[in-house]
Design a protein around this motif. Structure first.
Motif, PDB file in Angstrom:
ATOM      1  N   LYS A   1     -19.593  44.394  29.174  1.00 52.93           N
ATOM      2  CA  LYS A   1     -18.255  44.245  29.761  1.00 52.93           C
ATOM      3  C   LYS A   1     -18.302  43.442  31.052  1.00 52.93           C
ATOM      4  N   VAL A   2     -17.620  42.299  31.050  1.00 55.25           N
ATOM      5  CA  VAL A   2     -17.572  41.461  32.258  1.00 55.25           C
ATOM      6  C   VAL A   2     -16.574  42.083  33.232  1.00 55.25           C
ATOM      7  N   ILE A   3     -17.048  42.338  34.480  1.00 50.42           N
ATOM      8  CA  ILE A   3     -16.167  42.977  35.462  1.00 50.42           C
ATOM      9  C   ILE A   3     -15.804  42.039  36.611  1.00 50.42           C
ATOM     10  N   GLU A   4     -16.465  40.896  36.669  1.00 51.09           N
ATOM     11  CA  GLU A   4     -16.166  39.953  37.740  1.00 51.09           C
ATOM     12  C   GLU A   4     -16.689  38.577  37.350  1.00 51.09           C
ATOM     13  N   VAL A   5     -16.068  37.567  37.936  1.00 49.32           N
ATOM     14  CA  VAL A   5     -16.470  36.197  37.659  1.00 49.32           C
ATOM     15  C   VAL A   5     -16.850  35.533  38.973  1.00 49.32           C
ATOM     16  N   ASP A   6     -18.017  34.905  39.006  1.00 52.74           N
ATOM     17  CA  ASP A   6     -18.455  34.176  40.207  1.00 52.74           C
ATOM     18  C   ASP A   6     -18.455  32.699  39.835  1.00 52.74           C
ATOM     19  N   VAL A   7     -17.332  32.051  40.150  1.00 49.48           N
ATOM     20  CA  VAL A   7     -17.163  30.690  39.638  1.00 49.48           C
ATOM     21  C   VAL A   7     -18.128  29.717  40.311  1.00 49.48           C
TER      22      VAL A   7
END
Ligand SMILES: Cc1cc2nc3c(=O)[nH]c(=O)nc-3n(C[C@H](O)[C@H](O)[C@H](O)COP(=O)(O)OP(=O)(O)OC[C@H]3O[C@@H](n4cnc5c(N)ncnc54)[C@H](O)[C@@H]3O)c2cc1C
Lengths: 422, 106
Positions: free
Chosen positions: A250-256
């Motif tokens: 489960k992806v909980i955050e995105v670090d672009v």
């Protein structure tokens, strides 16, 4: 609700619609008792508008875009199997039918006065309103993800520019790179869609960039047609890895900045990140007061009329259709049932209890199709699977069966887009 | 779509009912709408299916369609999805669908 009480309610509502229309002593608004406004010209709205128009009603279809880009088969575009132009349709045939197609966005709905406001200030009156706005992406639901970040990590969950962007990123990626697809929890548009996408991207990588990897990070432990997809992946795509929720998917955050997808268990660096965020009904449904806390629209499964707003019907991805998935096939089937129900209601007749069918085709490879089908009917106010019917393609299908399902997928797409836009 | 024509007839008959109801309230005879399930069929079956792997229903008689549906349901006829779909319909429903689809071709 019993049949008898439903009938009474339907008749009362139809009566209310007529008297409300008559009470509006403004001849420009709601002139006839058969005036229907449909918002959204996708699989659901365009079908419904066409059916009602051919049924003799005064129908206005509100759709801001001159060109509709269909999502089904857009995964094939990502894999370079077809051009985006094959996904695109105009509203010319609908206009030729005599349908009023208004190229504006609906911005406000007044359910009491039965009026819709458009972005250019026009106000349309109606006797029945159909909302078919599809989905909106919940950019508030995934920290780090936003409309701007989607220009770098495309969702491609509304087909069009996003599809082209993701395609060009995959094409530009060096052999040996990693593509990551992040999949949300249920419910979302097209339950098998992410897995078809994984399959077709894996097909492209196997043929063009054999050292590349594909990782699917999933917010679920089970998914549509899982057994069939996984058996195919094992046989065809050794470089495809699926990470379930319980394994830390489960992806909980995105670090672009770092091109990293953060899960509860770790950080995954992607060369190409396809982030499919959580979704909800298109915003206009919320503005109409037709969504509940889930962000989707509860409906009466006989008429697709909102449980919250009398006189407003919701079809397609935006509605809560019980066992029916959010698919183009379902949207089209619902639209026809809704049009028939509206015709009955406006005529003061009781709508008949419907049955609906869905079939979702997915391609695992160009010549390898799999399906899930279902038959649905209202049970205790919810669209429910008819027991004993439906299900997925047999696990032990022959190559010729799979190839036939792939041909049927193509035939289905041509038939349905012809019915809706042709 | 023949349903569409039928719906127009329904509307016309409704108009007649409304116009005549103050006098007599006679029920107009409305042609039947699509029976349950039938309107979903055109999502896959094109009116003319040249070059399509999924067959057209145009030109088939009601008994032909009914036979096919029943054969799909009991597994006598090979199918991709139609076996799975046909199991969701009773004989009565199948008959109504077959008659409606066949009438669409008159
Ligand atoms: C990758 C992918 C693959 C898919 N594959 C399949 C498949 O193989 N088979 C299948 O059956 N389904 C498939 N789907 C699902 C399918 O695309 C959707 O279920 C379908 O598009 C839903 O139709 P709809 O009419 O509800 O919404 P949409 O098709 O999204 O149409 C909504 C329309 O409403 C308009 N709109 C929104 N807000 C407003 C407003 N305020 N005013 C006016 N207009 C507005 C939009 O511009 C849009 O044109 C797939 C989806 C994806 C993402």
């Amino acid at each position: 609700m019993t049949r008898a009480s439903f009938n009474r309610r339907a008749v009362l509502q139809a009566g209310a619609a007529l008297s409300a229309a008559a009470a509006l002593a403004r001849p420009a608004i709601a002139q006839s008792a058969g005036r229907v406004v449909v918002i959204g010209g996708g699989f659901a709205g365009a079908t419904c508008a066409r059916e009602l128009k051919r049924g003799g009603f005064d129908v206005t279809l509100v759709e801001p875009s001159a060109i509709y880009t269909a999502c089904p088969f857009s995964n094939g575009v990502l894999a370079g199997l077809r051009p985006l132009s094959r996904q695109q349709f105009t509203y010319d045939a609908l206009k030729t039918d005599g349908l009023a197609v208004v190229a504006q966005r609906a911005t406000k709905i007044d359910g009491q006065q039965k009026r819709v406001s458009l972005s250019d200030g026009t106000i349309l009156g109606y006797d029945r309103l159909v909302l078919a706005p599809g989905i909106d992406l919940r950019f508030d639901a995934l920290p780090g993800y936003s409309e701007d970040v989607a220009q770098i990590m495309p969702h491609a969950w509304k087909a069009g520019e996003q599809t082209s962007l993701l395609r060009s990123q995959i094409e530009a990626m060096p052999d040996g790179g990693t593509v990551i697809i992040s999949v949300p929890a249920n419910p979302y548009r097209c339950p098998p869609g992410p897995y078809e996408r994984a399959s077709l991207i894996a097909y492209y990588l196997r043929t063009q960039k054999p050292r590349a990897k594909l990782i699917v990070l999933d917010a679920k432990d089970t998914f549509s047609k899982q057994g069939l997809f996984q058996a195919a992946w094992k046989a065809l795509y050794p470089n495809l890895e699926w990470v379930s929720m319980s394994s830390g998917g489960k992806v909980i955050e995105v670090d672009v900045g770092q091109r990293v997808l953060v899960t509860e268990f770790g950080r995954h660096k992607a060369d190409v990140a396809n982030v499919i965020p959580p979704q909800r009904a298109g915003e206009i449904a919320a503005l109409a007061g037709a969504t509940d806390r889930s962000g989707w629209c509860p409906i009466d499964p006989v008429t697709f009329e909102s449980r919250q707003q009398a006189g407003i019907h919701i079809i397609g991805d935006a509605c809560i259709a019980g066992g029916m998935p959010k698919s183009a096939f379902a949207a089209n089937a619902q639209a026809k049932v809704c049009a028939a129900a509206i015709a009955s209601l406006l005529g003061g007749q009781a709508p008949q209890t419907p049955k609906l069918i869905n079939t979702c085709y997915s391609l695992v490879a160009p010549d390898y199709g799999i399906t899930v089908a279902g038959v649905y009917r209202p049970v205790n106010g919810v669209l429910t699977d008819v027991e004993g019917a439906g299900g997925v393609s047999p696990a032990d299908s022959s190559p010729s069966f799979r190839s036939l399902e792939a041909s049927h997928a193509d035939a289905w797409f041509r038939t349905i887009t012809d019915e809706v836009f042709g | 779509m023949k349903w569409v024509r039928r719906m127009r007839e329904v509307c016309i008959s409704i108009g007649l009912v409304m116009a005549s109801s103050p006098a007599m309230g006679q029920p107009a005879v409305s042609p039947p709408a699509a029976p349950p399930g039938a309107s979903s069929c055109s999502g896959c079956h094109a009116p003319s299916a040249v070059g399509h792997s999924i067959g057209a229903l145009q030109g088939l008689s009601a008994p032909d369609i009914l036979d096919a549906l029943q054969a799909f349901r009991n597994g006598e006829r090979e199918a991709t999805v139609m076996g799975r779909i046909a199991r969701g319909f009773s004989d009565g429903e199948m008959r109504a669908i077959a008659e409606w689809l066949a009438r669409g071709d008159e």
